[in-house]
Enzyme design. Structure first.
Site, PDB file in Angstrom:
ATOM      1  N   SER A 122      89.317 -88.886 -36.470  1.00 19.47           N
ATOM      2  CA  SER A 122      89.663 -90.298 -36.563  1.00 19.47           C
ATOM      3  C   SER A 122      91.131 -90.518 -36.885  1.00 19.47           C
ATOM      4  O   SER A 122      91.581 -91.663 -36.940  1.00 19.47           O
ATOM      5  CB  SER A 122      88.792 -90.980 -37.625  1.00 19.47           C
ATOM      6  OG  SER A 122      88.808 -90.250 -38.830  1.00 19.47           O
ATOM      7  N   HIS A 143      86.936 -90.368 -30.070  1.00 22.72           N
ATOM      8  CA  HIS A 143      86.672 -90.958 -31.384  1.00 22.72           C
ATOM      9  C   HIS A 143      85.573 -92.003 -31.251  1.00 22.72           C
ATOM     10  O   HIS A 143      85.822 -93.142 -30.860  1.00 22.72           O
ATOM     11  CB  HIS A 143      87.955 -91.565 -31.950  1.00 22.72           C
ATOM     12  CG  HIS A 143      87.774 -92.213 -33.279  1.00 22.72           C
ATOM     13  ND1 HIS A 143      88.536 -93.277 -33.703  1.00 22.72           N
ATOM     14  CD2 HIS A 143      86.893 -91.951 -34.292  1.00 22.72           C
ATOM     15  CE1 HIS A 143      88.138 -93.640 -34.906  1.00 22.72           C
ATOM     16  NE2 HIS A 143      87.149 -92.857 -35.289  1.00 22.72           N
TER      17      HIS A 143
END
Length: 288
Positions: A122, A143
């Site tokens: 992330s 992500h």
């Protein structure tokens, strides 16, 4: 290889994100090998996936047969060696650079030369992660958002060496999973967390400085800004340790004091108050 030809995907890490990624892959008709060194994590992941599939079936989003077939497509594994014939591997381990670098080194020694290696990081640089792989051109960021079965977005991040073929296959795979892929460049936090985490961090500062209590901070953002969830409740859902790790990456990479992690956030993490997964964060979930 085209996205429609992907038949076997490895997911490394059986935590919240890894189990969610395995869930959506299996529902798309893909054989999934979920890898984690901890057998208890694999057990929790399978139980969570089974519950979430059953919930989707009760809501008539999928059929009971589809739920059962998806669960049957997921195999729990303890070793990366189980991924030697995977078409794609998605790494979903903890947000720890050292751990991710080691995993990509080990995966490069196991998988075949054509395997696409994706990271669910992330905030950590895809270029840096890719530098630990045998072929950086086959490495990309995927992500996913939490909870994965519900959230439609996938941030797709190209590293400096990511090939066009790797990017095209990743975008096609997102479409196959009924996700909306958004391309982002390789900067700390990408788009989502570069915007989201400073907001969460500022909410924690409001709490630390006595501007307002937890419920008041969240109510202002829900009713005043029309957010579906307040920032402190969202931090609990994400995991306070994950939020802290991302803020530390942003602070280190940009060198800007506006990204300095709130001391209260660090204190909560040190105390083991990590949010929903530990039973207590800004809110108490032990009675839930």
């Amino acid at each position: 290889m085209r996205a429609g030809e992907v038949s076997r995907v490895g997911v490394v890490g059986a935590g919240t994100m890894g189990s969610g990624i395995a869930h959506v892959l299996a529902l798309a008709g893909i054989e999934v090998r979920l890898v984690d060194v901890a057998p208890e994590a694999l057990g929790r992941a399978r139980a969570s996936i089974e519950r979430n599939l059953a919930r989707q079936a009760r809501r008539e989003l999928i059929s009971t047969d589809e739920a059962g077939a998806a669960l049957d497509r997921i195999t729990a594994e303890r070793s990366l060696a189980a991924l030697e014939d995977a078409d794609v591997v998605v790494e979903a381990a903890s947000e720890d650079p050292t751990l991710k670098f080691r995993l990509f080194e080990e995966l490069s020694a196991v998988v075949n030369p054509e395997t696409l290696l994706a990271s669910n990081t992330s905030s950590i640089s895809i270029t840096l992660i890719a530098s630990h792989a045998a072929d950086p051109g086959r490495v990309i960021g995927m992500h996913f958002m939490n909870p994965v079965p519900v959230m439609r977005l996938v941030e797709v991040i190209r590293g400096l060496e990511t090939s066009d073929d790797t990017a095209d296959l990743t975008l096609g795979l997102c479409a196959r999973l009924s996700k909306t892929a958004v391309l982002a460049n390789d900067y700390p936090g990408f788009v989502a967390n570069r915007i989201l985490m400073p907001m969460i961090n500022e909410a924690v500062y409001c709490l630390m400085e006595g501007v307002a209590e937890v419920e008041a901070v969240d109510t202002v953002m829900k009713l005043g800004m029309n957010h579906p969830m307040g920032p402190l409740a969202l931090a609990d859902l994400i995991g306070l340790d994950t939020c802290l790790a991302i803020m530390r990456v942003l602070h280190a990479e940009f060198g800007d004091s506006k990204y300095r992690p709130c001391p209260l956030l660090a204190k909560y993490v040190a105390a083991g108050r990590l949010g929903r997964k530990s039973g207590r964060g800004f809110y108490d979930y032990t009675a839930a």
